[in-house]
Design a protein around this motif. Structure first.
Motif, PDB file in Angstrom:
ATOM      1  N   GLY A  45       0.847  -1.007  -0.187  1.00  0.00           N
ATOM      2  CA  GLY A  45       0.038   0.004   0.068  1.00  0.00           C
ATOM      3  C   GLY A  45       0.642   1.134   0.101  1.00  0.00           C
ATOM      4  O   GLY A  45       1.509   1.537  -0.756  1.00  0.00           O
ATOM      5  N   ILE A  46       0.613   2.211   1.018  1.00  0.00           N
ATOM      6  CA  ILE A  46       1.447   3.458   1.013  1.00  0.00           C
ATOM      7  C   ILE A  46       2.826   3.028   1.269  1.00  0.00           C
ATOM      8  O   ILE A  46       3.604   3.981   0.784  1.00  0.00           O
ATOM      9  N   TRP A  47       3.230   1.948   1.435  1.00  0.00           N
ATOM     10  CA  TRP A  47       4.766   1.797   1.859  1.00  0.00           C
ATOM     11  C   TRP A  47       5.372   1.286   0.363  1.00  0.00           C
ATOM     12  O   TRP A  47       6.436   1.082   0.383  1.00  0.00           O
ATOM     13  N   LEU A  87       9.998  -1.813   5.617  1.00  0.00           N
ATOM     14  CA  LEU A  87       8.523  -2.190   5.522  1.00  0.00           C
ATOM     15  C   LEU A  87       8.327  -2.767   4.171  1.00  0.00           C
ATOM     16  O   LEU A  87       7.484  -3.802   3.987  1.00  0.00           O
ATOM     17  N   ARG A  88       8.868  -2.294   3.117  1.00  0.00           N
ATOM     18  CA  ARG A  88       8.878  -3.003   1.853  1.00  0.00           C
ATOM     19  C   ARG A  88       9.575  -4.408   1.903  1.00  0.00           C
ATOM     20  O   ARG A  88       8.847  -5.923   1.438  1.00  0.00           O
ATOM     21  N   GLU A  89      10.317  -4.644   2.542  1.00  0.00           N
ATOM     22  CA  GLU A  89      11.156  -5.905   2.983  1.00  0.00           C
ATOM     23  C   GLU A  89      10.225  -6.774   3.892  1.00  0.00           C
ATOM     24  O   GLU A  89       9.940  -7.880   3.384  1.00  0.00           O
ATOM     25  N   TYR A  90       9.367  -6.121   4.643  1.00  0.00           N
ATOM     26  CA  TYR A  90       8.611  -6.961   5.516  1.00  0.00           C
ATOM     27  C   TYR A  90       7.452  -7.550   4.736  1.00  0.00           C
ATOM     28  O   TYR A  90       7.035  -8.643   4.740  1.00  0.00           O
ATOM     29  N   PHE A  91       6.875  -6.547   3.707  1.00  0.00           N
ATOM     30  CA  PHE A  91       5.718  -7.394   2.808  1.00  0.00           C
ATOM     31  C   PHE A  91       6.187  -8.191   1.813  1.00  0.00           C
ATOM     32  O   PHE A  91       5.306  -9.186   1.449  1.00  0.00           O
TER      33      PHE A  91
END
Length: 543
Positions: A45-47, A87-91
């Motif tokens: 999303g926003i990230w 956060l992109r790595e988390y997704f």
């Protein structure tokens, strides 16, 4: 990429942020065919969009993440407040565990959606930017509160020859700001974050503000692998605790008022909460701060004393932390900062509240007559928040009525998720829900589970279409207004009120009753179905 052929699914979800990804998993597990259309380049999303210097979340880990043990038991957060790259790595990690990508179409923008009241089988027709028409029984817009950017209509904007970008549309390849003359327009969370990081490398940096940000100390720190491992046995309990609080964080506010204790006790409480960092000082503080003008002023006086002590330049001090409050504390979303006030205090950093008159080929002219020259301009003016994305998506309900038209006289929903005359449409992280007043992931999990339960109940009872009753919608809107009117929030032109966008109707857009009360209302509605109706053509069918 966009689907090669038109999609025909039980459910189409618009948006692959925290809410869209979770609902995809839930509904797939429940046996539904589900597809997600995401306008961005990746999950998150926003990230997926936020790539500007300094971008990071303001809710702390591990609570800014999913509660599924399969995810948190195999993931290590490096910081208390992670940045956009993390956060992109988390997704990517979420995708690897939940296997989401096979049902997600990236770079696929929805341009219209219409409810087709077919007598045999009503459905939603969804159009994407490539012209394809897709079909689903249930439609779930999960675009969130921060989808549609707000960019003021400045004079001469197109004449500027340098690099300019809105923070949420920051180029994926980045922008070189080291050694450059940089402008930051805006003083919200993005403006604060950009100024902190940008000032460390820019030759000069100028921040343009309208009103100062009453920012709070983030309390950022690194988190070791050993610390995470030693606390993982508590994670399940903590995630459960998040759902039982008003704000989706394991922080409880005080149970007594500002003036129920002595001045010495009050100061000690404030200092202790301040030192905790994050939102502990605000949501963990005195409950009457947002209700009582006297309590609010006392809290502001504490904030201003703490903040002014960090700013040496007297002019900057008076701009950033004026002795008289520019608005009631807490009636705009407080930003969390790491060294914002120290960054602004540097000699090569300037701050101005003189309004922008026009853009020139080389920079910006302000009302005080100054002409500022820049190589790079970061537009951090925020969003047409909460409703902008939904109202410009071309969503048409029964009778072809566009949602923008339906909401012209005021936002109407039930529970912040359903809309009368828009059958089988369920919103995630939308208006008149707790949304921006909670830590997103726990709240979005609760919304997703409720929507799954409703759709499952429709399937079990063979209910083809379901929508909110108009009376239920009216009552919910009345409750939203009554809650807001009992606070100081209605006196500030914040994006909570739609006050940041010229011409937008001034109304409180979110639910202020807290996560627990909202969830109680949702569960009551699910148990008796009194707030919903089935309509076939012009005939209303009793459930």
């Amino acid at each position: 990429m966009s689907p090669a052929e038109p999609v025909n699914a039980d459910v189409i979800i618009i948006g692959a942020g925290f809410g869209g990804c979770y609902l995809l998993k839930l509904l797939r597990d429940a046996g539904f065919s589900v597809k997600v259309f995401e306008a961005g380049y990746g999950l998150g999303g926003i990230w997926s969009w936020n790539r500007y210097p300094g971008a990071r979340v303001d809710c702390e880990t591990p609570f800014y993440g999913y509660s599924d043990p399969k995810l948190w038991s195999t993931w290590f957060w490096p910081e208390r407040f992670p940045d956009d790259k993390t956060l992109r790595e988390y997704f990517s990690h979420v995708d690897s565990v939940w296997k989401l990508s096979k049902d997600v179409y990236l770079e696929t923008r929805v341009t219209a959606a219409s409810f087709i009241d077919d007598k045999e089988q009503p459905y939603w027709e969804v159009q994407t930017a490539d012209g394809q028409l897709h079909k689903c029984t249930w439609l779930v817009p999960a675009t969130g509160t921060s989808f549609k950017q707000y960019i003021p209509t400045w004079n001469g904007l197109k004449s500027y020859k340098g690099i300019i970008a809105h923070s949420s549309l920051w180029p994926r390849e980045g922008v070189e700001i080291e050694g450059k003359r940089v402008a930051v327009i805006g003083a919200g969370s993005t403006g604060v974050q950009f100024t902190q990081d940008g000032s460390k490398v820019a030759k000069t940096l100028t921040q343009f503000i309208r009103t100062p940000n009453t920012a709070l100390p983030m309390g950022q720190r690194k988190i070791s692998r050993e610390e995470i491992l030693s606390n993982r046995d508590k994670y399940g309990h903590l995630f459960k605790a998040c759902r039982g609080t008003a704000f989706g964080l394991p922080t409880e506010g005080l149970t007594f008022g500002t003036f129920d204790v002595s001045a010495e006790e009050r100061e000690a409480i404030w200092n202790e909460l301040w030192d905790r960092g994050g939102f502990n000082w605000s949501i963990g503080g005195f409950p009457d701060t947002i209700i009582s003008k006297e309590a609010n002023r006392a809290a502001y006086d504490f904030w201003v004393k703490k903040t002014r002590a960090r700013i040496r330049d007297p002019k900057k001090r008076d701009l950033l932390a004026p002795l008289e409050p520019p608005y009631y504390l807490g009636t705009k979303r407080p930003s969390l900062e790491q060294d914002y006030y120290e960054a602004i205090d540097q000699e090569h950093v300037e701050i101005t509240n003189s309004p922008i008159v026009e853009f020139t080929e080389t920079g910006i002219k302000t009302e005080d007559g100054k002409v500022h020259e820049f190589d790079v301009i970061a537009v951090c003016t925020g969003y047409d928040a909460v409703t902008g994305g939904l109202r410009t998506m071309g969503i048409k309900g029964r009778g072809g009525v566009d949602l923008d038209e339906y909401w012209n006289d005021g936002i109407r929903t039930h529970l912040g998720m359903m809309i009368h005359n828009y059958p089988n449409l369920y919103m995630i992280y939308g208006p008149q829900a707790p949304a921006s007043f909670t830590n997103g992931p726990p709240f979005l999990e609760m919304q997703g589970e409720w929507i799954r339960d409703v759709i499952c109940k429709q399937r079990e009872q063979k209910i083809p279409v379901l929508e909110a009753k108009k009376d239920a919608e009216t009552a919910w809107a009345k409750g939203i207004s009554e809650l807001a009117n009992g606070t100081l929030a209605i006196h500030t032109n914040s994006w909570y009120m739609g006050g940041n966008v010229p011409g937008k109707k001034r109304e409180f857009l979110l639910y202020l009753g807290g996560l627990q009360e909202w969830n109680r209302a949702c569960q009551n509605a699910l148990s008796d179905w009194q707030d919903f109706e089935v309509t076939r053509g012009s005939e209303s069918v009793k459930l």
